[in-house]
Design a protein around this motif. Structure first.
Motif: not given
Ligand SMILES: Nc1ncnc2c1ncn2[C@@H]1O[C@H](COP(=O)(O)OP(=O)(O)OP(=O)(O)O)[C@@H](O)[C@H]1O
Length: 319
Positions: A24, A27, A29, A48, A50-53, A166, A198
């Motif tokens: 994104y 960065r 992700v 955790p 925001g890890a990208g799951k 989740e 998480h």
């Molecule tokens: N459409 C988007 N535009 C910009 N950044 C994004 C977008 N979708 C996700 N992100 C960012 O990408 C990173 C990973 O997000 P993701 O939702 O995949 O994490 P996660 O491991 O599922 O976390 P959670 O347990 O909080 O859902 C985060 O920092 C999030 O803010």
């Protein structure tokens, strides 16, 4: 019965993530992520917030496009599957279910959309333990009931693969036990399960394997046993300082514990040889314990399995 043993001839439908990258802006992700989920197993996708799951699961289900790499189900991208809902059942957000419909109506709609035989909705309703709430509007469901219904929608097409984001969120302990039984029996019949969390505690009784990610990168992948079995040896010596000096001079990674013992990153036989060579009298020698999954999770990601971010918690102190 050993439910973790695969029947060799079932084939099944694996999930393969290879070199997956999603950016994104500038960065990443999801960052060059690779892992595999084998038929017959339940894999926990852990990391955790925001890890990208979720991003990985969205790419796997073609809701987002990868910048590099592939996420395949049975060797194909989701968008190339001929009958996706009968191959892969997905629950990404149970709160997205229409609140005005009843549970039964929700499943009937899915039944018709997927052209499943009449009666499948009722069957699934019973499978997910919502028969008593069939005619209640989803808006009046608890969060845990919505999770069950979401899993029901995912199961509607009798898929080979289940991908759940989740799923344990909002489930009470009985709900978690129910989910464990359901996923276990799904995997035992050759299905492939990938579920994200998480919360380590929510999934540790449910999964066979873990894929742990942090900041979009793979941290560890393996069976629960592999990830919780300590790598190394815990030793006691008559003269601890002599032992520490020997480890230091041989550049062997080690941690001096508060109880006087030392955790050493060496197999027991190598530790014994080193002690013999250096004429150190050992008073005890055994495997270092892993300190529980929670400690492993912390040591892997530098983050406790709570909602607190890594930045707030600081870096890992357990190597
Ligand atoms: N459409 C988007 N535009 C910009 N950044 C994004 C977008 N979708 C996700 N992100 C960012 O990408 C990173 C990973 O997000 P993701 O939702 O995949 O994490 P996660 O491991 O599922 O976390 P959670 O347990 O909080 O859902 C985060 O920092 C999030 O803010």
């Amino acid at each position: 019965m050993n439910h973790r043993t695969l029947k060799a001839d079932t084939g099944g439908t694996p999930i393969e993530v290879r070199g997956l990258t999603k950016r994104y802006g500038t960065r990443a992700v999801v960052d060059d992520l690779s892992f595999t989920c084998t038929p017959g197993t339940v894999t926990g996708f852990l990391g955790p917030n925001g890890a990208g799951k979720s991003t990985t699961l969205r790419i796997l289900t073609s809701l987002a496009a990868a910048d590099a790499g592939q996420a395949l189900v049975g060797g194909r991208r989701y968008s190339d599957l001929t009958d996706p809902a009968r191959t892969i059942g997905v629950m990404l957000d149970a709160t997205a279910l229409g609140r005005g419909r009843t549970g039964l109506e929700t499943l009937r709609l899915a039944e018709r959309t997927l052209r499943m035989p009449a009666g499948r909705a009722q069957e699934v309703l019973e499978l997910v333990g919502l028969a008593d709430a069939a005619r209640k509007r989803v808006g009046g469901y608890s969060y845990g009931m919505r999770q069950r219904l979401g899993i029901g929608v995912a199961l509607m097409g009798d898929p080979k693969v289940l991908v759940l984001d989740e799923p344990a969120n909002g489930l009470d302990p009985e709900g978690i036990r129910w989910m464990r039984r359901l996923l276990r029996s799904f995997a035992d019949s050759g299905g492939t399960v990938l579920l994200s969390s998480h919360q380590l505690r929510e999934v540790q009784a449910t999964v066979d394997r873990l894929v742990v990610i942090d900041q979009g990168r793979l941290v560890r992948e393996g069976t629960l046993e592999e990830l919780t079995t300590a790598r190394g040896t815990r030793v006691g010596a008559e003269h601890t300082q002599t032992l520490l000096a020997a480890l230091q001079s041989e550049s062997v990674p080690h941690t001096a514990r508060a109880d006087g013992l030392v955790d050493v990153e060496l197999a027991a036989d190598d530790m014994g040889r080193l002690a013999l060579r250096e004429q150190i009298v050992l008073t005890s020698l055994g495997p270092a314990d892993a300190g529980g999954l929670e400690e492993v999770f912390f040591s892997l990601t530098g983050t406790t399995p709570s909602d607190t971010t890594a930045a707030e918690r600081g870096p890992a102190t357990i190597a």
